[in-house]
Structures are given as structure tokens and as C-alpha cells.
Design a protein around this motif. Structure first.
Motif, PDB file in Angstrom:
ATOM      1  N   MET A 207      29.180  16.404  -4.335  1.00 10.75           N
ATOM      2  CA  MET A 207      28.489  16.694  -5.578  1.00 10.75           C
ATOM      3  C   MET A 207      27.026  16.978  -5.278  1.00 10.75           C
ATOM      4  SD  MET A 207      28.468  14.310  -8.924  1.00 10.75           S
ATOM      5  CE  MET A 207      27.243  14.518 -10.146  1.00 10.75           C
ATOM      6  N   LYS A 208      26.494  18.010  -5.874  1.00  9.12           N
ATOM      7  CA  LYS A 208      25.117  18.430  -5.646  1.00  9.12           C
ATOM      8  C   LYS A 208      24.155  17.472  -6.353  1.00  9.12           C
ATOM      9  CE  LYS A 208      22.140  22.273  -6.784  1.00  9.12           C
ATOM     10  NZ  LYS A 208      22.050  23.590  -7.373  1.00  9.12           N
ATOM     11  N   ALA A 209      23.136  17.027  -5.652  1.00  9.69           N
ATOM     12  CA  ALA A 209      22.133  16.137  -6.236  1.00  9.69           C
ATOM     13  C   ALA A 209      21.256  16.930  -7.193  1.00  9.69           C
ATOM     14  CB  ALA A 209      21.285  15.505  -5.142  1.00  9.69           C
ATOM     15  N   THR A 210      20.952  16.322  -8.345  1.00 12.98           N
ATOM     16  CA  THR A 210      20.121  16.969  -9.348  1.00 12.98           C
ATOM     17  C   THR A 210      18.754  16.308  -9.342  1.00 12.98           C
ATOM     18  OG1 THR A 210      22.057  17.376 -10.710  1.00 12.98           O
ATOM     19  CG2 THR A 210      19.934  17.500 -11.799  1.00 12.98           C
ATOM     20  N   THR A 211      17.731  17.125  -9.335  1.00 18.32           N
ATOM     21  CA  THR A 211      16.378  16.599  -9.406  1.00 18.32           C
ATOM     22  C   THR A 211      16.076  16.257 -10.849  1.00 18.32           C
ATOM     23  OG1 THR A 211      15.724  18.004  -7.568  1.00 18.32           O
ATOM     24  CG2 THR A 211      13.962  17.082  -8.910  1.00 18.32           C
ATOM     25  N   MET A 212      15.668  15.025 -11.095  1.00 12.78           N
ATOM     26  CA  MET A 212      15.347  14.583 -12.443  1.00 12.78           C
ATOM     27  C   MET A 212      13.848  14.703 -12.671  1.00 12.78           C
ATOM     28  SD  MET A 212      18.051  13.519 -13.982  1.00 12.78           S
ATOM     29  CE  MET A 212      19.711  12.992 -13.672  1.00 12.78           C
ATOM     30  N   LYS A 213      13.467  14.986 -13.895  1.00 12.44           N
ATOM     31  CA  LYS A 213      12.071  15.064 -14.274  1.00 12.44           C
ATOM     32  C   LYS A 213      11.782  13.905 -15.215  1.00 12.44           C
ATOM     33  CE  LYS A 213       8.614  17.911 -16.389  1.00 12.44           C
ATOM     34  NZ  LYS A 213       7.782  18.881 -15.809  1.00 12.44           N
ATOM     35  N   THR A 214      10.681  13.225 -14.983  1.00 15.64           N
ATOM     36  CA  THR A 214      10.286  12.113 -15.827  1.00 15.64           C
ATOM     37  C   THR A 214       9.382  12.614 -16.938  1.00 15.64           C
ATOM     38  OG1 THR A 214      10.420  10.595 -13.966  1.00 15.64           O
ATOM     39  CG2 THR A 214       9.144   9.862 -15.866  1.00 15.64           C
ATOM     40  N   LEU A 215       9.717  12.232 -18.171  1.00 17.41           N
ATOM     41  CA  LEU A 215       8.933  12.606 -19.337  1.00 17.41           C
ATOM     42  C   LEU A 215       8.563  11.348 -20.115  1.00 17.41           C
ATOM     43  CD1 LEU A 215      11.139  15.531 -20.670  1.00 17.41           C
ATOM     44  CD2 LEU A 215       9.043  15.743 -19.361  1.00 17.41           C
ATOM     45  N   THR A 216       7.493  11.426 -20.858  1.00 13.79           N
ATOM     46  CA  THR A 216       7.114  10.343 -21.748  1.00 13.79           C
ATOM     47  C   THR A 216       7.511  10.744 -23.158  1.00 13.79           C
ATOM     48  OG1 THR A 216       5.243   9.769 -20.338  1.00 13.79           O
ATOM     49  CG2 THR A 216       5.180   8.984 -22.612  1.00 13.79           C
ATOM     50  N   VAL A 217       8.212   9.845 -23.837  1.00 14.76           N
ATOM     51  CA  VAL A 217       8.698  10.120 -25.185  1.00 14.76           C
ATOM     52  C   VAL A 217       8.251   8.988 -26.095  1.00 14.76           C
ATOM     53  CG1 VAL A 217      10.763  10.438 -26.601  1.00 14.76           C
ATOM     54  CG2 VAL A 217      10.712  11.321 -24.258  1.00 14.76           C
ATOM     55  N   SER A 218       7.746   9.335 -27.270  1.00 19.36           N
ATOM     56  CA  SER A 218       7.342   8.331 -28.251  1.00 19.36           C
ATOM     57  C   SER A 218       8.472   8.136 -29.249  1.00 19.36           C
ATOM     58  CB  SER A 218       6.084   8.777 -28.987  1.00 19.36           C
ATOM     59  OG  SER A 218       5.019   8.914 -28.065  1.00 19.36           O
ATOM     60  N   LEU A 219       8.811   6.880 -29.499  1.00 20.50           N
ATOM     61  CA  LEU A 219       9.883   6.537 -30.427  1.00 20.50           C
ATOM     62  C   LEU A 219       9.353   5.621 -31.512  1.00 20.50           C
ATOM     63  CD1 LEU A 219      12.632   5.610 -27.806  1.00 20.50           C
ATOM     64  CD2 LEU A 219      12.398   7.779 -29.013  1.00 20.50           C
ATOM     65  N   THR A 220      10.023   5.654 -32.650  1.00 18.40           N
ATOM     66  CA  THR A 220       9.695   4.683 -33.685  1.00 18.40           C
ATOM     67  C   THR A 220      10.233   3.320 -33.231  1.00 18.40           C
ATOM     68  OG1 THR A 220      11.773   4.957 -34.888  1.00 18.40           O
ATOM     69  CG2 THR A 220       9.957   6.462 -35.473  1.00 18.40           C
ATOM     70  N   PRO A 221       9.735   2.230 -33.800  1.00 14.39           N
ATOM     71  CA  PRO A 221      10.284   0.916 -33.452  1.00 14.39           C
ATOM     72  C   PRO A 221      11.791   0.837 -33.711  1.00 14.39           C
ATOM     73  CG  PRO A 221       8.198   0.646 -34.585  1.00 14.39           C
ATOM     74  CD  PRO A 221       8.548   2.111 -34.672  1.00 14.39           C
ATOM     75  N   HIS A 222      12.240   1.454 -34.784  1.00 10.29           N
ATOM     76  CA  HIS A 222      13.681   1.449 -35.092  1.00 10.29           C
ATOM     77  C   HIS A 222      14.473   2.167 -33.994  1.00 10.29           C
ATOM     78  CE1 HIS A 222      17.413   1.671 -37.359  1.00 10.29           C
ATOM     79  NE2 HIS A 222      17.426   2.987 -37.141  1.00 10.29           N
ATOM     80  N   GLN A 223      13.998   3.334 -33.570  1.00  9.37           N
ATOM     81  CA  GLN A 223      14.689   4.079 -32.522  1.00  9.37           C
ATOM     82  C   GLN A 223      14.729   3.292 -31.223  1.00  9.37           C
ATOM     83  OE1 GLN A 223      12.155   7.526 -32.822  1.00  9.37           O
ATOM     84  NE2 GLN A 223      13.733   8.728 -33.885  1.00  9.37           N
ATOM     85  N   ALA A 224      13.603   2.669 -30.868  1.00  7.85           N
ATOM     86  CA  ALA A 224      13.555   1.878 -29.635  1.00  7.85           C
ATOM     87  C   ALA A 224      14.515   0.704 -29.714  1.00  7.85           C
ATOM     88  CB  ALA A 224      12.123   1.399 -29.384  1.00  7.85           C
ATOM     89  N   ALA A 225      14.586   0.057 -30.875  1.00  8.27           N
ATOM     90  CA  ALA A 225      15.500  -1.079 -31.041  1.00  8.27           C
ATOM     91  C   ALA A 225      16.951  -0.616 -30.962  1.00  8.27           C
ATOM     92  CB  ALA A 225      15.229  -1.776 -32.377  1.00  8.27           C
ATOM     93  N   MET A 226      17.252   0.533 -31.543  1.00 10.39           N
ATOM     94  CA  MET A 226      18.615   1.071 -31.477  1.00 10.39           C
ATOM     95  C   MET A 226      19.007   1.358 -30.033  1.00 10.39           C
ATOM     96  SD  MET A 226      20.042   1.353 -34.542  1.00 10.39           S
ATOM     97  CE  MET A 226      21.274   2.613 -34.324  1.00 10.39           C
ATOM     98  N   MET A 227      18.097   1.943 -29.288  1.00  9.77           N
ATOM     99  CA  MET A 227      18.373   2.237 -27.878  1.00  9.77           C
ATOM    100  C   MET A 227      18.577   0.948 -27.103  1.00  9.77           C
ATOM    101  SD  MET A 227      15.871   5.472 -27.064  1.00  9.77           S
ATOM    102  CE  MET A 227      16.399   5.667 -25.372  1.00  9.77           C
ATOM    103  N   GLN A 228      17.708  -0.018 -27.319  1.00  6.44           N
ATOM    104  CA  GLN A 228      17.818  -1.291 -26.611  1.00  6.44           C
ATOM    105  C   GLN A 228      19.160  -1.959 -26.927  1.00  6.44           C
ATOM    106  OE1 GLN A 228      14.590  -4.016 -27.344  1.00  6.44           O
ATOM    107  NE2 GLN A 228      15.524  -5.636 -26.140  1.00  6.44           N
ATOM    108  N   GLY A 229      19.549  -1.938 -28.200  1.00  9.72           N
ATOM    109  CA  GLY A 229      20.831  -2.514 -28.599  1.00  9.72           C
ATOM    110  C   GLY A 229      22.005  -1.818 -27.942  1.00  9.72           C
TER     111      GLY A 229
END
Length: 91
Positions: free
Chosen positions: A1-23
Motif C-alpha cells: 500500500m502506498k504511503a500517503t503524506t498527511m498535512k496538518t491543519l488547524t481547525v476551530s470548533l464550537t464547544p459542542h462540536q469538540a465535545a461530540m468529537m471527544q465523545g
């Protein structure tokens, strides 16, 4: 499988979105926040592809309508009668 280069980005989330992701990560639904974001982007890509296909379909329908000739004025009652007659004949 070919390795994919990942790019790091900064994303701003609402507290609700961050909590949903954490959950989602804590419950085991996803392995990481990055996996959630990649899944969301895949869904967005699919939605955009469908949107482009729908726009192309509408453009074709518009072009066909314009090429079909001059339009005509019709009252609502007449249109309804014509549609009912068409439905009966194709029924």
C-alpha cells in the motif's frame, strides 16, 4: 500500500462540536479526531459530487426545454385538466 503524506491543519470548533468529537472517540466510534474529520470530508465530497451531478441534470433539462420551441400561456385550470388527462392515458 502506498504511503500517503498527511498535512496538518488547524481547525476551530464550537464547544459542542469538540465535545461530540471527544465523545465519538471515547466511545470507540472513531479512533481519533483526525478520523472523524476525514470521514466528514468524505461525506462532504460525496455531497458536492451529487450537487454537481444535479446541476448538470438541471442544465440539460433547461437546455432541452429551451430547444423544444416557443412556450405557451396556459391557465392553472387548463394545466390541471391536461395533467389529469395525461395521467389517465398513461395509467
Amino acid at each position: 500500500m502506498k504511503a500517503t503524506t498527511m498535512k496538518t491543519l488547524t481547525v476551530s470548533l464550537t464547544p459542542h462540536q469538540a465535545a461530540m468529537m471527544q465523545g465519538a472517540v471515547e466511545s470507540g466510534g472513531y479512533a481519533s479526531n483526525s478520523e472523524i474529520v476525514r470521514d466528514a470530508l468524505r461525506l462532504w465530497e460525496q455531497r458536492e459530487e451529487i450537487r454537481q451531478m444535479e446541476l448538470a441534470r438541471l442544465k440539460r433539462a433547461y437546455d432541452e426545454g429551451m430547444a423544444s420551441g416557443e412556450g405557451r400561456e396556459v391557465s392553472a385550470d387548463t394545466l390541471l385538466k391536461e395533467l389529469k388527462a395525461e395521467a389517465r392515458s398513461s395509467g
